[in-house]
Design a protein around this motif. Structure first.
Motif, PDB file in Angstrom:
ATOM      1  N   LEU A 121      -5.929   8.378  11.902  1.00 18.54           N
ATOM      2  CA  LEU A 121      -4.728   8.327  11.079  1.00 18.54           C
ATOM      3  C   LEU A 121      -4.857   9.311   9.916  1.00 18.54           C
ATOM      4  CD1 LEU A 121      -2.019   6.802  10.432  1.00 18.54           C
ATOM      5  CD2 LEU A 121      -3.385   5.263   9.014  1.00 18.54           C
ATOM      6  N   ILE A 122      -3.750   9.952   9.557  1.00 19.17           N
ATOM      7  CA  ILE A 122      -3.718  10.869   8.423  1.00 19.17           C
ATOM      8  C   ILE A 122      -2.712  10.349   7.398  1.00 19.17           C
ATOM      9  CG2 ILE A 122      -3.124  13.204   7.643  1.00 19.17           C
ATOM     10  CD1 ILE A 122      -4.022  14.233  10.377  1.00 19.17           C
ATOM     11  N   LEU A 123      -3.147  10.284   6.135  1.00 18.30           N
ATOM     12  CA  LEU A 123      -2.271   9.930   5.020  1.00 18.30           C
ATOM     13  C   LEU A 123      -1.994  11.219   4.256  1.00 18.30           C
ATOM     14  CD1 LEU A 123      -4.132   6.698   3.839  1.00 18.30           C
ATOM     15  CD2 LEU A 123      -2.137   6.849   5.335  1.00 18.30           C
ATOM     16  N   VAL A 141       3.329   9.707   5.587  1.00 19.91           N
ATOM     17  CA  VAL A 141       3.587  10.564   4.437  1.00 19.91           C
ATOM     18  C   VAL A 141       3.638   9.722   3.160  1.00 19.91           C
ATOM     19  CG1 VAL A 141       5.273  12.066   3.335  1.00 19.91           C
ATOM     20  CG2 VAL A 141       4.798  12.313   5.777  1.00 19.91           C
ATOM     21  N   LEU A 142       2.946  10.202   2.130  1.00 25.52           N
ATOM     22  CA  LEU A 142       2.999   9.587   0.804  1.00 25.52           C
ATOM     23  C   LEU A 142       3.896  10.473  -0.049  1.00 25.52           C
ATOM     24  CD1 LEU A 142      -0.855   8.978   0.357  1.00 25.52           C
ATOM     25  CD2 LEU A 142       0.814   7.519   1.525  1.00 25.52           C
ATOM     26  N   PRO A 192       5.752   5.161  -6.629  1.00 18.57           N
ATOM     27  CA  PRO A 192       4.467   4.441  -6.567  1.00 18.57           C
ATOM     28  C   PRO A 192       4.553   3.316  -5.532  1.00 18.57           C
ATOM     29  CG  PRO A 192       5.730   3.715  -8.461  1.00 18.57           C
ATOM     30  CD  PRO A 192       6.514   4.840  -7.850  1.00 18.57           C
ATOM     31  N   PHE A 193       3.459   3.058  -4.855  1.00 17.94           N
ATOM     32  CA  PHE A 193       3.479   2.050  -3.805  1.00 17.94           C
ATOM     33  C   PHE A 193       2.424   0.986  -4.064  1.00 17.94           C
ATOM     34  CE2 PHE A 193       0.977   5.739  -2.347  1.00 17.94           C
ATOM     35  CZ  PHE A 193      -0.272   5.155  -2.198  1.00 17.94           C
ATOM     36  N   ASP A 194       2.634  -0.166  -3.460  1.00 23.51           N
ATOM     37  CA  ASP A 194       1.655  -1.242  -3.509  1.00 23.51           C
ATOM     38  C   ASP A 194       0.626  -0.990  -2.408  1.00 23.51           C
ATOM     39  OD1 ASP A 194       1.281  -4.293  -4.561  1.00 23.51           O
ATOM     40  OD2 ASP A 194       0.736  -4.110  -2.442  1.00 23.51           O
ATOM     41  N   HIS A 195      -0.646  -1.120  -2.727  1.00 22.28           N
ATOM     42  CA  HIS A 195      -1.687  -0.816  -1.740  1.00 22.28           C
ATOM     43  C   HIS A 195      -1.620  -1.747  -0.540  1.00 22.28           C
ATOM     44  CE1 HIS A 195      -3.809   2.334  -3.918  1.00 22.28           C
ATOM     45  NE2 HIS A 195      -3.590   1.641  -5.016  1.00 22.28           N
ATOM     46  N   ALA A 196      -1.163  -2.983  -0.758  1.00 19.23           N
ATOM     47  CA  ALA A 196      -1.029  -3.912   0.357  1.00 19.23           C
ATOM     48  C   ALA A 196       0.030  -3.416   1.343  1.00 19.23           C
ATOM     49  CB  ALA A 196      -0.668  -5.301  -0.157  1.00 19.23           C
ATOM     50  N   GLU A 197       1.099  -2.809   0.815  1.00 20.03           N
ATOM     51  CA  GLU A 197       2.130  -2.253   1.692  1.00 20.03           C
ATOM     52  C   GLU A 197       1.576  -1.080   2.492  1.00 20.03           C
ATOM     53  OE1 GLU A 197       6.460   0.044   1.638  1.00 20.03           O
ATOM     54  OE2 GLU A 197       5.467  -0.472  -0.253  1.00 20.03           O
ATOM     55  N   LEU A 198       0.813  -0.206   1.840  1.00 19.94           N
ATOM     56  CA  LEU A 198       0.224   0.930   2.551  1.00 19.94           C
ATOM     57  C   LEU A 198      -0.691   0.449   3.667  1.00 19.94           C
ATOM     58  CD1 LEU A 198      -0.298   3.942   2.922  1.00 19.94           C
ATOM     59  CD2 LEU A 198      -2.064   3.787   1.160  1.00 19.94           C
ATOM     60  N   ALA A 228      -0.549  -2.370   5.252  1.00 21.55           N
ATOM     61  CA  ALA A 228       0.263  -2.973   6.304  1.00 21.55           C
ATOM     62  C   ALA A 228       0.907  -1.901   7.179  1.00 21.55           C
ATOM     63  CB  ALA A 228       1.338  -3.867   5.689  1.00 21.55           C
ATOM     64  N   ARG A 229       1.382  -0.826   6.549  1.00 21.17           N
ATOM     65  CA  ARG A 229       2.006   0.259   7.312  1.00 21.17           C
ATOM     66  C   ARG A 229       0.969   0.973   8.184  1.00 21.17           C
ATOM     67  NH1 ARG A 229       7.215   1.676   6.145  1.00 21.17           N
ATOM     68  NH2 ARG A 229       8.167   0.672   4.336  1.00 21.17           N
ATOM     69  N   CYS A 230      -0.245   1.117   7.676  1.00 24.08           N
ATOM     70  CA  CYS A 230      -1.322   1.714   8.483  1.00 24.08           C
ATOM     71  C   CYS A 230      -1.597   0.856   9.716  1.00 24.08           C
ATOM     72  CB  CYS A 230      -2.595   1.847   7.650  1.00 24.08           C
ATOM     73  SG  CYS A 230      -2.543   3.120   6.371  1.00 24.08           S
ATOM     74  N   ARG A 231      -1.684  -0.453   9.504  1.00 23.50           N
ATOM     75  CA  ARG A 231      -1.937  -1.355  10.633  1.00 23.50           C
ATOM     76  C   ARG A 231      -0.809  -1.273  11.660  1.00 23.50           C
ATOM     77  NH1 ARG A 231      -3.687  -4.817   6.369  1.00 23.50           N
ATOM     78  NH2 ARG A 231      -1.688  -5.934   6.389  1.00 23.50           N
ATOM     79  N   ALA A 232       0.434  -1.212  11.180  1.00 23.57           N
ATOM     80  CA  ALA A 232       1.575  -1.164  12.092  1.00 23.57           C
ATOM     81  C   ALA A 232       1.571   0.117  12.923  1.00 23.57           C
ATOM     82  CB  ALA A 232       2.877  -1.273  11.300  1.00 23.57           C
ATOM     83  N   VAL A 233       1.301   1.247  12.284  1.00 21.66           N
ATOM     84  CA  VAL A 233       1.279   2.529  12.996  1.00 21.66           C
ATOM     85  C   VAL A 233       0.147   2.549  14.022  1.00 21.66           C
ATOM     86  CG1 VAL A 233       0.779   4.995  12.733  1.00 21.66           C
ATOM     87  CG2 VAL A 233       2.410   3.888  11.207  1.00 21.66           C
TER      88      VAL A 233
END
Length: 221
Positions: free
Chosen positions: A47-49, A77-78, A102-108, A110-115
């Motif tokens: 995965l790439i952020l 994409v951030l 700005p984002f919540d790290h828990a959301e990031l 979760a999105r990583c897990r989903a992808v």
């Protein structure tokens, strides 16, 4: 999993890396496009952020180059851009998802897990070799019908071998996939993980063969 983080904000980068490492992921950090290209050209990532505004260019140029090379590594994409048109354009360019700063790290996370789940299901939900089944979504294996839970790096090592049975992997190649560039490890660490996996696989008809001077290969009946 092994991630590549492309982000020039050092404070944000360290925060993201710390959270991802707590989840058991290996992560390399590139603060600019030049370093990102060097990392992606020489390493394999799950995965790439990708940040957009970078000191030596636009992250979208990296994304375009990445997809032009026919690489299927998922990209999140951030971005600080909140316009719907901007987000749509990045998805059209090949991004798999985006997170608005700005984002919540828990959301990031979760999105990583989903992808990663989507990619795993698209590729293959369960990989079977002999009488061993590896489930990349659940993160465990079944050996002769019995569920076995592996440690993070053990699982990722076995997944590499399972995805390419008969292929020989050198110790250095496995080190590159299991550890970040900043980790101070030797090739002996691979021997430790191989020994653990062999114990788990002992009741099965799947084996990890050592080819002295070359590396390791997965064989199965």
């Amino acid at each position: 999993m092994k991630f590549l983080l492309i982000e020039d904000n050092q404070e944000l980068a360290h925060a993201v890396m710390n959270r991802m490492q707590l989840d058991g992921h290996v992560i390399d950090h590139a603060p600019n496009i030049s370093d990102a290209v060097a990392f992606s050209d020489t390493g394999d990532y799950d995965l790439i952020l990708l940040d957009i505004m970078l000191p030596d260019g636009d992250g979208r140029d990296f994304l375009t180059r990445h997809r032009a090379g026919e690489k299927d590594t998922p990209v999140i994409v951030l971005t600080a851009r909140s316009q719907v048109s901007d987000r749509i354009s990045m998805l059209d360019m090949g991004a798999d998802d985006y997170v608005t700063k700005p984002f919540d790290h828990a959301e990031l996370q979760a999105r990583c897990r989903a992808v990663l789940r989507r990619k795993a299901r698209t590729a293959q939900s369960v990989i079977r070799r002999g009488n061993v089944a590896l489930d990349p979504v659940a993160g465990h294996i079944e050996v002769a019908g019995k569920t076995v839970t592996l440690r993070n790096r053990e699982f990722r090592l076995l997944e590499l071998l399972f995805n390419a049975p008969g292929q020989v992997f050198s110790k250095q190649k496995l080190v590159d996939r299991l550890f970040s560039y900043d980790d101070d490890v030797s090739e002996n660490a691979v021997e430790v993980y191989i020994a653990r996996l062999r114990k788990h696989l002992d009741p099965s008809n799947v084996s990890i063969t050592t080819l002295r001077g070359f590396g390791y290969r997965l064989d199965h009946g």
